[in-house]
Enzyme design. Structure first.
Site, PDB file in Angstrom:
ATOM      1  N   CYS A   1       0.820  -1.231   0.000  1.00 31.76           N
ATOM      2  CA  CYS A   1       0.000   0.000   0.000  1.00 31.76           C
ATOM      3  C   CYS A   1       0.843   1.266   0.000  1.00 31.76           C
ATOM      4  CB  CYS A   1      -0.934  -0.005   1.196  1.00 31.76           C
ATOM      5  SG  CYS A   1      -1.865  -1.523   1.311  1.00 31.76           S
TER       6      CYS A   1
ATOM      7  N   HIS B   1      -3.924   6.579   3.312  1.00 34.85           N
ATOM      8  CA  HIS B   1      -4.236   5.305   2.653  1.00 34.85           C
ATOM      9  C   HIS B   1      -5.605   4.838   3.151  1.00 34.85           C
ATOM     10  CE1 HIS B   1      -4.215   1.284   1.267  1.00 34.85           C
ATOM     11  NE2 HIS B   1      -3.906   0.728   2.425  1.00 34.85           N
TER      12      HIS B   1
ATOM     13  N   ASN C   1     -10.172  -0.994   0.030  1.00 29.42           N
ATOM     14  CA  ASN C   1      -8.713  -0.847   0.066  1.00 29.42           C
ATOM     15  C   ASN C   1      -8.127  -1.292  -1.282  1.00 29.42           C
ATOM     16  OD1 ASN C   1      -5.973  -1.038   0.480  1.00 29.42           O
ATOM     17  ND2 ASN C   1      -6.120  -2.162   2.412  1.00 29.42           N
TER      18      ASN C   1
HETATM   19  N1  ACO Z   1     -18.455 -10.218   8.856  1.00 27.94           N
HETATM   20  C1  ACO Z   1     -18.923 -10.549  10.058  1.00 27.94           C
HETATM   21  N2  ACO Z   1     -18.123 -10.934  11.070  1.00 27.94           N
HETATM   22  C2  ACO Z   1     -16.808 -10.962  10.829  1.00 27.94           C
HETATM   23  C3  ACO Z   1     -16.250 -10.622   9.584  1.00 27.94           C
HETATM   24  C4  ACO Z   1     -17.147 -10.244   8.571  1.00 27.94           C
HETATM   25  N3  ACO Z   1     -16.728  -9.876   7.344  1.00 27.94           N
HETATM   26  N4  ACO Z   1     -14.911 -10.749   9.652  1.00 27.94           N
HETATM   27  C5  ACO Z   1     -14.612 -11.143  10.896  1.00 27.94           C
HETATM   28  N5  ACO Z   1     -15.754 -11.278  11.606  1.00 27.94           N
HETATM   29  C6  ACO Z   1     -15.907 -11.684  12.995  1.00 27.94           C
HETATM   30  C7  ACO Z   1     -14.727 -12.461  13.525  1.00 27.94           C
HETATM   31  O1  ACO Z   1     -14.828 -13.819  13.188  1.00 27.94           O
HETATM   32  C8  ACO Z   1     -14.840 -12.214  15.001  1.00 27.94           C
HETATM   33  O2  ACO Z   1     -15.827 -13.073  15.514  1.00 27.94           O
HETATM   34  P1  ACO Z   1     -15.628 -13.773  16.960  1.00 27.94           P
HETATM   35  O3  ACO Z   1     -15.529 -12.624  17.928  1.00 27.94           O
HETATM   36  O4  ACO Z   1     -16.864 -14.596  17.093  1.00 27.94           O
HETATM   37  O5  ACO Z   1     -14.353 -14.546  16.846  1.00 27.94           O
HETATM   38  C9  ACO Z   1     -15.374 -10.787  15.084  1.00 27.94           C
HETATM   39  O6  ACO Z   1     -15.963 -10.515  13.804  1.00 27.94           O
HETATM   40  C10 ACO Z   1     -14.328  -9.747  15.380  1.00 27.94           C
HETATM   41  O7  ACO Z   1     -13.214  -9.972  14.521  1.00 27.94           O
HETATM   42  P2  ACO Z   1     -11.930  -9.075  14.571  1.00 27.94           P
HETATM   43  O8  ACO Z   1     -10.935  -9.596  13.571  1.00 27.94           O
HETATM   44  O9  ACO Z   1     -11.505  -8.923  15.991  1.00 27.94           O
HETATM   45  O10 ACO Z   1     -12.532  -7.697  14.060  1.00 27.94           O
HETATM   46  P3  ACO Z   1     -11.824  -6.298  14.013  1.00 27.94           P
HETATM   47  O11 ACO Z   1     -12.645  -5.333  14.752  1.00 27.94           O
HETATM   48  O12 ACO Z   1     -10.362  -6.384  14.328  1.00 27.94           O
HETATM   49  O13 ACO Z   1     -11.947  -5.935  12.474  1.00 27.94           O
HETATM   50  C11 ACO Z   1     -10.622  -5.854  10.503  1.00 27.94           C
HETATM   51  C12 ACO Z   1     -11.327  -6.751  11.509  1.00 27.94           C
HETATM   52  C13 ACO Z   1     -11.661  -5.008   9.816  1.00 27.94           C
HETATM   53  C14 ACO Z   1      -9.933  -6.747   9.487  1.00 27.94           C
HETATM   54  C15 ACO Z   1      -9.593  -4.952  11.223  1.00 27.94           C
HETATM   55  O14 ACO Z   1      -8.788  -5.721  12.080  1.00 27.94           O
HETATM   56  C16 ACO Z   1      -8.722  -4.214  10.270  1.00 27.94           C
HETATM   57  O15 ACO Z   1      -9.161  -3.350   9.531  1.00 27.94           O
HETATM   58  N6  ACO Z   1      -7.395  -4.487  10.273  1.00 27.94           N
HETATM   59  C17 ACO Z   1      -6.469  -3.801   9.414  1.00 27.94           C
HETATM   60  C18 ACO Z   1      -6.485  -4.448   8.099  1.00 27.94           C
HETATM   61  C19 ACO Z   1      -5.795  -3.594   7.111  1.00 27.94           C
HETATM   62  O16 ACO Z   1      -5.868  -2.390   7.142  1.00 27.94           O
HETATM   63  N7  ACO Z   1      -5.107  -4.189   6.188  1.00 27.94           N
HETATM   64  C20 ACO Z   1      -4.506  -3.353   5.226  1.00 27.94           C
HETATM   65  C21 ACO Z   1      -3.408  -3.960   4.670  1.00 27.94           C
HETATM   66  S1  ACO Z   1      -3.313  -3.395   3.082  1.00 27.94           S
HETATM   67  C22 ACO Z   1      -2.068  -4.149   2.198  1.00 27.94           C
HETATM   68  O17 ACO Z   1      -0.909  -3.973   2.446  1.00 27.94           O
HETATM   69  C23 ACO Z   1      -2.548  -5.092   1.112  1.00 27.94           C
END
Ligand code: ACO
Length: 326
Positions: A113, A253, A283
């Protein structure tokens, strides 16, 4: 040292739009969860036959047409992407072939990114160290091609799109005032595509285990993103000898609205100065910043003399931030 500036922009997002409701029919998710956790509503998805360079060529043609740029005036092509058309040759080569800008250097940058900001930095280096005058810097992806559409924790996050900027030496006050780029490979395993390279060449097993798709530890990446984007932005501001109060626009970003909001809060940038389009694009990795710049440019939001802060982080981990006087 020669200062460089962006003289033209372009972008392309594929026609097909995938909504949160569409995704809820594919995996166990819903619009409310995706919107609350990420700020994403829609993402653009490339056609089966469209590779990353195809998106780049459309973005460049739009840019050339709008700004009256003649392809033969381009001295180099840099393409920042982690979803190249093929592992080799580079995606820049395919853009070069399609646009007919032959016999100039063309190569890719792999910095996820942060790639577009790396690209600006490299373009500045080339303009300073060679006789090149005008460089085409692309950033963008077809992440849909490396997405595991059965993994709800990643498939809701990404979209396809490419942005491009034409950069050349600046002879007025406009230009890139500071660039700060960096990387820390210690946590590479938190966000990667495990197979397809020389570590894990393609086998039936790697395909079966979906190792050719994005693997991410979302929570860990989130923590790193917030801290790193703040650090990189502060460093770029310091190098430019300004504070966040001086900037007109903060263009982060677009990975997650919570990361954007928290970073802006840490940097003390008010909401009205923060550019957000994640709801429509998701993203797009290296595409995120050049697509935002082009959108803002077309909407007339960027005025000559405005101070802009761009800021990114990505797989690697990598980071980059720059202060630009438009
Ligand atoms: N829909 C519904 N529920 C979901 C989903 C979904 N799409 N995805 C995960 N969940 C569930 C999980 O299973 C979990 O359930 P559980 O509590 O029963 O185990 C719950 O939701 C919470 O999951 P978390 O992973 O803790 O959710 P979080 O609030 O951390 O959000 C997210 C996840 C959106 C991925 C966040 O961590 C995030 O944005 N991280 C950064 C990712 C990012 O920016 N990546 C960029 C990299 S770009 C590059 O270089 C290519």
């Amino acid at each position: 040292m020669k200062k460089i500036k962006i003289i033209a922009t372009g972008s392309y997002l594929p026609e097909k739009i995938l909504t949160n409701d569409d995704l809820s029919k594919m995996v166990d998710t819903n619009d409310e969860w995706i919107t609350q956790r990420t700020g994403i509503k829609n993402r653009h998805i490339a056609d089966k036959n469209q590779a990353t360079s195809d998106l780049g060529v459309i973005a460049a043609k739009r840019c050339f047409e709008t700004y009256g740029i003649e392809p033969e005036t381009i001295d180099a092509i840099i393409f920042a992407t982690v979803t190249p058309d093929k592992l080799f040759p580079s995606t820049a080569i395919y853009v070069q072939k399609s646009l007919g800008i032959l016999n100039v250097p063309a190569f890719d940058i792999s910095a996820a990114c942060s790639g577009f900001i790396y690209g600006l930095s490299v373009a500045g280096g080339l303009i300073n160290s060679t006789s090149m005058k005008r460089i085409l810097v692309f950033g963008g992806e077809t992440l849909s091609k490396v997405t595991n559409w059965e993994d709800r924790s990643t498939c809701v996050l990404f979209g396809d799109g490419v942005g491009v900027a034409v950069v050349e030496e600046s002879f007025d006050e406009s230009g890139i005032i500071s660039v700060y780029i960096g990387a820390d490979g210690n946590m590479e395993y938190l966000l990667h595509q495990p197979a397809g390279g020389s570590r894990n060449p393609a086998t039936f097993e790697t395909v079966e285990k979906k190792l050719h798709t994005i693997h991410m530890a979302g929570n860990e990446v989130y923590k790193f993103a917030v801290n790193t984007m703040q650090m990189a932005a502060e460093k770029a501001l310091e190098l430019a000898k300004i504070t966040s109060q001086d900037i007109k626009w903060f263009i982060p970003h677009q990975a997650n609205i919570r990361i954007i909001d928290t970073t802006a809060k840490y940097l003390k940038v008010p909401k009205e100065k923060v550019f957000v389009n994640i709801d429509k694009t998701a993203n797009t990795s290296a595409g995120s910043i050049p697509i935002a710049l082009d959108q803002m440019n077309r909407e007339g939001l960027l005025k000559k003399g405005d101070l802009i802060l761009i800021d990114a982080f990505g797989a690697g981990f990598t980071w980059g931030a720059a202060v630009i006087r438009w």
